[in-house]
Design an enzyme around this catalytic site. Sequence first.
Site, short mmCIF file in Angstrom:
data_model
loop_
_atom_site.label_atom_id
_atom_site.label_comp_id
_atom_site.label_asym_id
_atom_site.label_seq_id
_atom_site.Cartn_x
_atom_site.Cartn_y
_atom_site.Cartn_z
N GLY A 62 -22.23 16.40 -22.57
CA GLY A 62 -22.27 14.98 -22.89
C GLY A 62 -22.98 14.19 -21.80
O GLY A 62 -23.79 14.72 -21.04
N GLY A 93 -21.83 12.88 -18.97
CA GLY A 93 -21.55 13.39 -17.62
C GLY A 93 -22.16 14.75 -17.38
O GLY A 93 -22.75 15.01 -16.33
N CYS A 126 -9.42 4.28 -23.98
CA CYS A 126 -10.77 3.72 -24.09
C CYS A 126 -10.75 2.68 -25.19
O CYS A 126 -10.94 2.99 -26.37
CB CYS A 126 -11.76 4.84 -24.40
N GLY A 176 -19.26 4.14 -18.16
CA GLY A 176 -20.51 4.80 -17.79
C GLY A 176 -20.82 4.72 -16.32
O GLY A 176 -21.29 5.68 -15.71
N CYS A 210 -19.08 -2.44 -18.01
CA CYS A 210 -19.17 -2.08 -19.42
C CYS A 210 -19.92 -3.13 -20.22
O CYS A 210 -19.82 -4.33 -19.95
CB CYS A 210 -17.75 -1.92 -20.00
N LYS A 253 -27.11 -3.93 -25.07
CA LYS A 253 -26.55 -2.66 -25.55
C LYS A 253 -27.60 -1.87 -26.33
O LYS A 253 -27.68 -0.64 -26.21
CB LYS A 253 -25.33 -2.93 -26.43
#
Length: 423
Positions: free
Chosen positions: A10, A12, A159, A320, A353, A388
């Site tokens: 993913g 990371g 989350c 992120g 974010c 975004k």
Amino acid sequence: MAHIVILGGGIGGMTAAYDMKEQVGPNDKVTVVSEHPYFQFTPSNPWVAVNWRTREDITFEIAPYLARKGIDFIAKAAKKVHPADNRIELIDGSFVDYDFLIIATGPKLAFDEVEGLGPEKFTHSVCAVDHAVKSGAAWNQFVADPGPIVVGAVQGASCYGPAYEYALIMDTDLRRRKIRSKVPMTFVTAEPYIGHLGLGGVGDSKGLLESTFRDKHIKWICNAKVTKVEAGKMYVTEHNDDGSVKKEHELPFKYSMMLPAFKGVDAVFGVEGLANPRGFTIIDEFQRNPKYKNIYSVGVCVAIPPVEATPIPVGTPKTGYMIESMVTATVHNIRQAMDGKEPDHKATWNAVCLADFGDEGAAFVAIPQIPPRNVSWFKKGKWVHYAKVGYEKYFLNKIKKGNTEPFYERYVLKLIGVTRLHK
């Protein structure tokens, strides 16, 4: 020759693979092991779930892009990590040996912890691209015959951003279709108040998000524990701040998306000294496991305590910016360990974010993540929506090209800085 294995493909995992490849020598080897042959840009899933994006827009095959950088790729799920033997057992019974391991798997989605929860039962999900595609198909059926919506996050979730995003993206889509008046919407969350976000709030997140929900005619229930979901009905217990029961709700719905709690993946779950009771990887301040010092971990799969005690369990998000910071520290610490030195790089666990609301959005910065903070900033505006969209395009290109430039440092924080000057 050292072999560095990254478990997970993913955000990371891919970033760690590229960064690690730049740090190792010509005789060292970097391998990515992932259960999926494709990369999925998870932040775009709420758009997929209303058919503003397709699966093809936000995924691509991993192998060719890693191969260009000389990184090996194994598209198989890991069955178990055997840290005492420095090897990973794969689902087909084969093994991968490593000198250093970076665990970047992301979470296991614990739908099973609430009866009737999840895409195989009665609620939808935006946690994975397959779930989002299924949600999008159901959305097409829903808008043809609309009714009540229940959306949010169950107890233990960590989350919360995607729940807010999806609620407001659905609202925007329904308004564009001119059928919003036919859809009562209720936001159900374990958070003690709207805008808590698992962070104890950021700036005026409570006031601004409550105001947004009022403007959009979205009702909410906080301190909520989802006890059971049936076809078309959700059972919710609302609690007072002292944890006592305030009210029992039976919420009818024609469409529902609820974020689940997270756990660690099966490959590390129950490995003593490596994972905590929820299966999250235990790390020290250098992203390194205290018992198995050649194992590091980054991203959502790491163990981080809640920011504060709440009446209903609320986890802490890993954004992120945090993931990029964890990756940078991990890669440099492994390089130091390869050189016989003690690691000394620490991640900066700051929350940054961008949350899209369909036609506008919200951005927040919490530095550090746990209060009291040096910076606690939360703003709304149409610029966040466009930011975004730019984030999606930039990051997909970055991963395909193997660009290791930190996205949030070079894009989001500068963007926010410009915005603050204009304010």
